[in-house]
Design an enzyme around this catalytic site. Structure first.
Site, short mmCIF file in Angstrom:
data_model
loop_
_atom_site.label_atom_id
_atom_site.label_comp_id
_atom_site.label_asym_id
_atom_site.label_seq_id
_atom_site.Cartn_x
_atom_site.Cartn_y
_atom_site.Cartn_z
N HIS A 262 0.84 -1.22 0.21
CA HIS A 262 -0.02 -0.09 0.03
C HIS A 262 0.86 1.22 -0.20
O HIS A 262 1.55 1.49 0.93
CB HIS A 262 -1.05 -0.01 1.36
CG HIS A 262 -2.07 -0.77 0.99
ND1 HIS A 262 -3.43 -0.58 1.57
CD2 HIS A 262 -2.26 -1.97 0.46
CE1 HIS A 262 -4.15 -1.65 1.24
NE2 HIS A 262 -3.49 -2.49 0.55
N PRO B 172 -5.06 0.67 18.30
CA PRO B 172 -4.71 0.17 17.14
C PRO B 172 -4.65 1.42 15.88
O PRO B 172 -4.45 0.97 14.72
CB PRO B 172 -5.45 -1.09 16.82
CG PRO B 172 -6.71 -0.69 17.88
CD PRO B 172 -6.14 0.23 18.95
N LYS C 54 0.29 0.47 14.94
CA LYS C 54 1.55 0.39 15.41
C LYS C 54 2.04 -0.89 16.45
O LYS C 54 3.24 -0.93 16.79
CB LYS C 54 2.01 1.63 16.12
CG LYS C 54 2.07 2.85 15.21
CD LYS C 54 3.60 2.86 14.54
CE LYS C 54 3.47 3.44 13.16
NZ LYS C 54 3.27 2.77 12.21
N TYR D 264 -9.64 5.54 6.73
CA TYR D 264 -9.82 5.85 8.26
C TYR D 264 -10.86 6.81 8.43
O TYR D 264 -10.54 8.19 7.67
CB TYR D 264 -8.42 6.15 8.74
CG TYR D 264 -7.44 5.29 9.09
CD1 TYR D 264 -7.23 4.70 10.30
CD2 TYR D 264 -6.54 5.03 8.27
CE1 TYR D 264 -6.32 3.75 10.64
CE2 TYR D 264 -5.60 4.11 8.32
CZ TYR D 264 -5.40 3.49 9.65
OH TYR D 264 -4.62 2.51 9.89
N TYR E 238 3.54 6.71 9.72
CA TYR E 238 2.59 5.67 9.50
C TYR E 238 3.50 4.39 8.91
O TYR E 238 3.21 3.29 9.42
CB TYR E 238 1.61 5.83 8.45
CG TYR E 238 0.44 4.86 8.31
CD1 TYR E 238 -0.61 4.90 9.38
CD2 TYR E 238 0.47 3.85 7.59
CE1 TYR E 238 -1.57 3.86 9.32
CE2 TYR E 238 -0.56 3.07 7.32
CZ TYR E 238 -1.35 2.94 8.35
OH TYR E 238 -2.55 2.03 8.19
#
Ligand code: RFL
Ligand code: PHB
Length: 389
Positions: free
Chosen positions: A72, A292, A296, A200, A384
């Protein structure tokens, strides 16, 4: 019995450490409280940082990950019925890989079995003795029969509810904790993911996340009260709530179906300092928990394992103890940065029961800033995809 390193916990942290040590000729025994089937039935992480991928390659497990994992290059952030993209490849020149924790653990178990590495399942009453001396040993029972293993070091990889952390005396240990006033209800369904990338979503009804495991296996989450039980949520109620929290464009193309797993996870930030007590080292969830939202948890466990593996390797192969002595400080430096990022993403995207009108405006302004500002996107992308080890 004697070994060089006793590893308590046969989750991803413990298994990864055992395989890295094995590749360097360092002996270890893994003690796991449950069965292999039980460990593999836990549906957890889905997103792997490059560092974790590299560790899997280092233990010879890159092939399936590379063939079946999905690279991704970005992720979508949704709010106010629209979404924008954080482009990891453009911002930071790297990406993440979507490959479930279940698959990571399965690969590690298979490798351990193939290499003939020791794992003891169904252990009870694990006790770590003499951690502060040069001669630690671990005792445990299987079917009521006690065994003692003498060792040089103990790696506490036994998760948040394990015994390792509790072995550090209370007056030595300092714990930092934030419990969030909500949980995540997660479902797995044999349906195609709603998008090629993760979504998200911040919505007035609470957070939602659209994730995946493969082309016909989707993983979705919605923020829910901590007190909810999975049985409180019918499949229809779940899909209905998810659709109301993501942009219309995504909701319209969402393919729903029966769920094959449904669970609720509480959200918590937690760090134990130090991560080391004499010859005992804490790794992964045994030492720290993140909510979550930033993906991580497993990845931070992996960086602990990287530091501990190198420390043990330097000790055994180079007779250099600098890594052993500096393990806790080094690991904690990265842990706190992952804690910060996970807390930030959680705060940005969830609805909090005590949020004031002002707080909501701040959240909206921060999302708008992230949408419009390249530097903010770079900071998010950098965190990220994973900070360097
Ligand atoms: P684990 O996986 O908890 O494994 C610990 C093992 O130790 C055993 N054990 C004992 N064994 C012997 N004696 C004892 N006394 C023992 N007590 C316990 C347990 O049976 C278990 O097998 O810890 P580990 O290895 O440190 O791994 C940590 C990760 O599992 C965790 O951080 C992640 O799953 C967190 N997480 C995510 N992390 C990511 O990096 N990316 C993600 O996308 C992501 N998504 C998630 C997540 C966690 C979630 N939940 C359910 C909390 C999504 C969710 C919903
Ligand atoms: C998942 O796919 O389970 C997942 C993905 C991203 C997260 C958390 C969980 O931040």
């Amino acid at each position: 019995m004697r070994t060089q390193v006793v590893i308590i916990g046969g989750g991803p942290s413990g298994l990864l450490l055992s395989q890295l040590l094995l590749k360097s000729g360092i002996d270890s025994v893994v003690l796991e409280r449950k069965t292999k089937e039980y460990v593999l039935s836990r549906i957890r992480a889905g997103v792997l940082e490059r560092g974790m991928v590299n560790l899997m390659k280092e233990v010879g497990l890159g092939d399936r990950l590379e063939a079946e994992g999905f690279v991704h290059d970005g992720t979508l952030i949704a709010a106010n019925n629209e979404s924008f993209r954080i482009d990891f490849a453009k911002q930071i020149g790297t990406s993440v890989v979507v490959y479930g924790q279940t698959e990571v653990t399965r690969d590690l178990y298979e490798a351990r079995e193939k290499d003939g590495g020791a794992i003891v399942f169904n252990v009870e009453d694990v006790v770590i003795n003499n951690a502060k001396t040069d001669a630690p040993y671990v005792t445990y029972k299987v079917d009521g029969v006690e065994t003692r293993i003498d060792c040089d070091y103990v790696a506490g990889c036994d998760g948040f509810h394990g015994v390792s952390r509790q072995t550090i005396p209370q007056d030595v240990r300092r714990e930092y904790e934030k419990v969030y006033p909500f949980g995540w209800l997660g479902v797995l369904s044999e349906t195609p993911p709603v998008d090629d990338e993760l979504i998200y979503a911040n919505s007035p009804r609470g957070f939602a996340l659209c994730s995946m495991r493969n082309a016909n296996l989707s993983r979705y989450y919605v923020q829910c009260p901590r007190t909810d039980k999975p049985e409180d949520w019918s499949d229809d109620a779940f899909w209905d709530e998810l659709k109301r929290r993501i942009p219309d464009e995504a909701a319209d193309k969402l393919i729903t179906g029966p769920t094959i797993e449904k669970s609720i996870a509480p959200l918590r930030s937690f760090v134990c300092e130090p991560m080391q007590y004499g010859r005992l080292f804490l790794c992964g969830d045994a030492a720290h928990i993140v909510p979550p939202t930033g993906a991580k948890g497993l990845n931070t466990a992996a960086s602990d394992i990287h530091y501990l593996y190198h420390a043990l390797r330097d000790h055994y192969l180079e007779k250099d103890d600098a890594g052993i002595e500096g393990y806790s400080a080094k690991a904690l430096l990265r842990v706190w940065k992952a804690e910060r990022f996970s807390w930030w993403m959680t705060t940005l995207l969830h609805r909090f029961p005590d949020q004031t009108e002002f707080d909501l405006k701040m959240q909206q302004a921060e999302i708008a800033f992230l949408r419009d500002n390249d530097a903010a996107q770079k900071v998010m992308a950098e965190n990220y995809v994973g900070l360097p080890y």
